[in-house]
Design an enzyme around this catalytic site. Structure first.
Site, short mmCIF file in Angstrom:
data_model
loop_
_atom_site.label_atom_id
_atom_site.label_comp_id
_atom_site.label_asym_id
_atom_site.label_seq_id
_atom_site.Cartn_x
_atom_site.Cartn_y
_atom_site.Cartn_z
N GLN A 125 0.84 -1.20 0.00
CA GLN A 125 0.00 0.00 0.00
C GLN A 125 0.87 1.24 0.00
O GLN A 125 1.84 1.33 0.75
CB GLN A 125 -0.89 0.00 1.24
CG GLN A 125 -1.78 1.22 1.37
CD GLN A 125 -2.42 1.31 2.74
OE1 GLN A 125 -1.82 0.91 3.72
NE2 GLN A 125 -3.62 1.83 2.81
N GLY A 126 0.52 2.21 -0.83
CA GLY A 126 1.27 3.46 -0.89
C GLY A 126 0.38 4.65 -0.55
O GLY A 126 -0.04 5.40 -1.45
N TYR A 127 0.06 4.81 0.72
CA TYR A 127 -0.74 5.94 1.17
C TYR A 127 0.12 6.95 1.92
O TYR A 127 0.22 8.11 1.55
CB TYR A 127 -1.88 5.47 2.09
CG TYR A 127 -3.07 4.86 1.40
CD1 TYR A 127 -3.05 4.52 0.04
CD2 TYR A 127 -4.23 4.58 2.10
CE1 TYR A 127 -4.15 3.95 -0.57
CE2 TYR A 127 -5.34 4.00 1.49
CZ TYR A 127 -5.29 3.69 0.15
OH TYR A 127 -6.38 3.13 -0.45
N SER A 128 0.73 6.51 3.02
CA SER A 128 1.44 7.42 3.92
C SER A 128 2.67 8.03 3.25
O SER A 128 3.33 7.40 2.42
CB SER A 128 1.87 6.69 5.19
OG SER A 128 0.76 6.19 5.90
N SER A 160 3.95 -1.78 4.30
CA SER A 160 4.21 -3.13 4.80
C SER A 160 4.55 -4.08 3.66
O SER A 160 3.82 -4.17 2.68
CB SER A 160 2.98 -3.66 5.55
OG SER A 160 2.66 -2.83 6.65
N GLU A 243 -19.78 -9.96 3.78
CA GLU A 243 -19.46 -10.20 5.18
C GLU A 243 -17.96 -10.33 5.41
O GLU A 243 -17.24 -10.86 4.60
CB GLU A 243 -20.18 -11.47 5.69
CG GLU A 243 -19.41 -12.78 5.55
CD GLU A 243 -19.56 -13.41 4.18
OE1 GLU A 243 -19.13 -14.54 4.02
OE2 GLU A 243 -20.09 -12.75 3.27
#
Length: 397
Positions: A125-128, A160, A243
């Protein structure tokens, strides 16, 4: 503590027996080089029987089962008890797949979802970003469209498993003149290319779970954008509609952690006697048990509300904060129970047992208060959204 109060109808008891019979017939742990292939084959078989990837259509590699949080809970319980692998862990299935199912183009779903479910490809993931803190919309990594490619420059951090990932899903600023939230797009990027540099970050316990990623003219195809240009903020908020059995699972994790701590206090000596008999340790364990019990029954209540089609409301805002606090208290008590043994270094060890494992628990508890949204920000969310209190003047200005 058990969540079986919801799961003891004749139909669900029969379903539990069915899952147990499947595992008895098809699952046996394997160690060594064959383990990965063994688990991959088992996941495929479990999916064919409707136990894994229940929310994913069959055309994309899932089992396409009707949403049923009770059956999902039973599957999780039975699989965990047998130590059988469930869905491939990581942000690929947990975050990207539901985003593609909700917002992606058909070709994107067909190309990326099946190999993600099988574990053939791994995602980060490349958000921060550095200096953006908890304000995700303040990202500065830029992507400009040149012909049929996006050219990316900038930096991401706290990704991560990025050093072992094949691809990245990321937010980049593509409309520099637009407002913060309106100028962001959601891109998919191949990490195995020139212009991408990945540097693992050494953590306090010696591991390198996270990485920082540098983009210097990295490229990705123009159609590797999920959703519309400039709507990446909305895309990033997409959640799984089917779910997910995380309600009771999170509480049971706290129950298990407390039980293991009690077992530790029974084994370790403290002032010449078992730590469990030391009044100060015992008092803290009793207080902690009260916290864990309250958390467990609160989650049971939320579970029942969800079954009834009700919204748990502001109470649900407290879940992560409570889990964080329990983990920190467990780590603090373990530190005092272990005494000098707590100084043993976990560096270079798997720390599967012994004091080193508890030191990892302690060091990890420091990060939990930050990961997934800081505790301080979550307290603000509880105050402002849950209790209707006014915003902090400094934040409102």
């Amino acid at each position: 503590m058990s969540s079986n109060g919801f799961l003891d109808t004749p139909e669900l008891l029969a379903f539990r027996a069915q899952v147990e019979a499947f595992l008895a017939a098809h699952w046996k742990p394997v160690k060594g080089p064959e383990r990965a292939a063994h688990e991959r084959a088992f996941r495929l078989l479990a999916t064919e029987h409707g136990y894994l990837y229940r929310n994913v259509p069959k055309v994309y590699g899932g089992s396409e089962q009707p949403a049923d949080i009770l059956k999902a809970q039973i599957i999780q319980q039975v699989f965990n008890r047998a130590r059988a692998p469930m869905e491939v862990p990581g942000v690929g299935y947990g975050m990207l797949v539901p985003t593609l199912l909700g917002c992606g183009e058909e070709w994107q779903k067909l190309q990326f979802v099946p190999p993600t479910l099988s574990g053939e490809i791994r995602w980060a993931q490349g958000y921060s970003e550095p200096n953006s803190g908890s304000d995700l919309a303040s990202i500065r990594t830029k992507a400009r469209l040149e012909g049929d490619e996006w050219i990316i420059d900038g930096q991401k951090i706290w990704s991560s498993g990025a050093d072992k990932a094949h691809y990245l899903f990321m937010l980049a600023r593509t409309e520099p003149e637009a407002s913060k939230h309106a100028g962001i797009s959601y891109l998919l990027v191949d990490l195995r290319q020139p212009g991408v540099t990945i540097r693992p970050l050494r953590q306090i316990n010696g591991s390198e779970e996270f990485s920082e990623i540098f983009f210097d003219g990295a490229r990705t195809p123009a159609n590797w954008i999920v959703g519309q240009r400039g709507e990446g903020w909305k895309v990033s908020k997409t959640t799984l509609s089917a779910e997910r059995a995380g309600f009771i699972g999170a509480a049971e994790g706290s129950v298990t952690l407390h039980r293991k701590l009690v077992e530790l206090a029974e084994r370790c000596q403290y002032n010449g006697r078992p730590a469990i008999e030391e009044p100060r340790i015992r008092d803290r364990l009793i207080v902690l048990e009260g916290m864990v019990s309250a958390h467990y029954h609160n989650m049971q209540r939320q579970f029942a509300q969800r079954l009834a089609g009700q919204d748990a409301g502001s109470v649900a805002l407290m879940n992560k904060l409570i889990v964080t606090r329990i983990a920190a208290e467990v780590a603090d008590i373990a530190r005092d129970v272990l005494g000098d043994d707590f100084m043993l270094s976990p560096f270079g060890r798997e720390a599967e047992a012994g004091p080193e494992k508890w030191l990892n628990q302690y060091l990890g508890s420091l990060g939990i208060a930050i990961a997934g949204g800081t505790s301080n920000i979550q307290r603000n969310v509880i105050a402002e959204r849950g209790l209707g209190l006014p915003r902090d003047p400094a934040m409102a200005s």
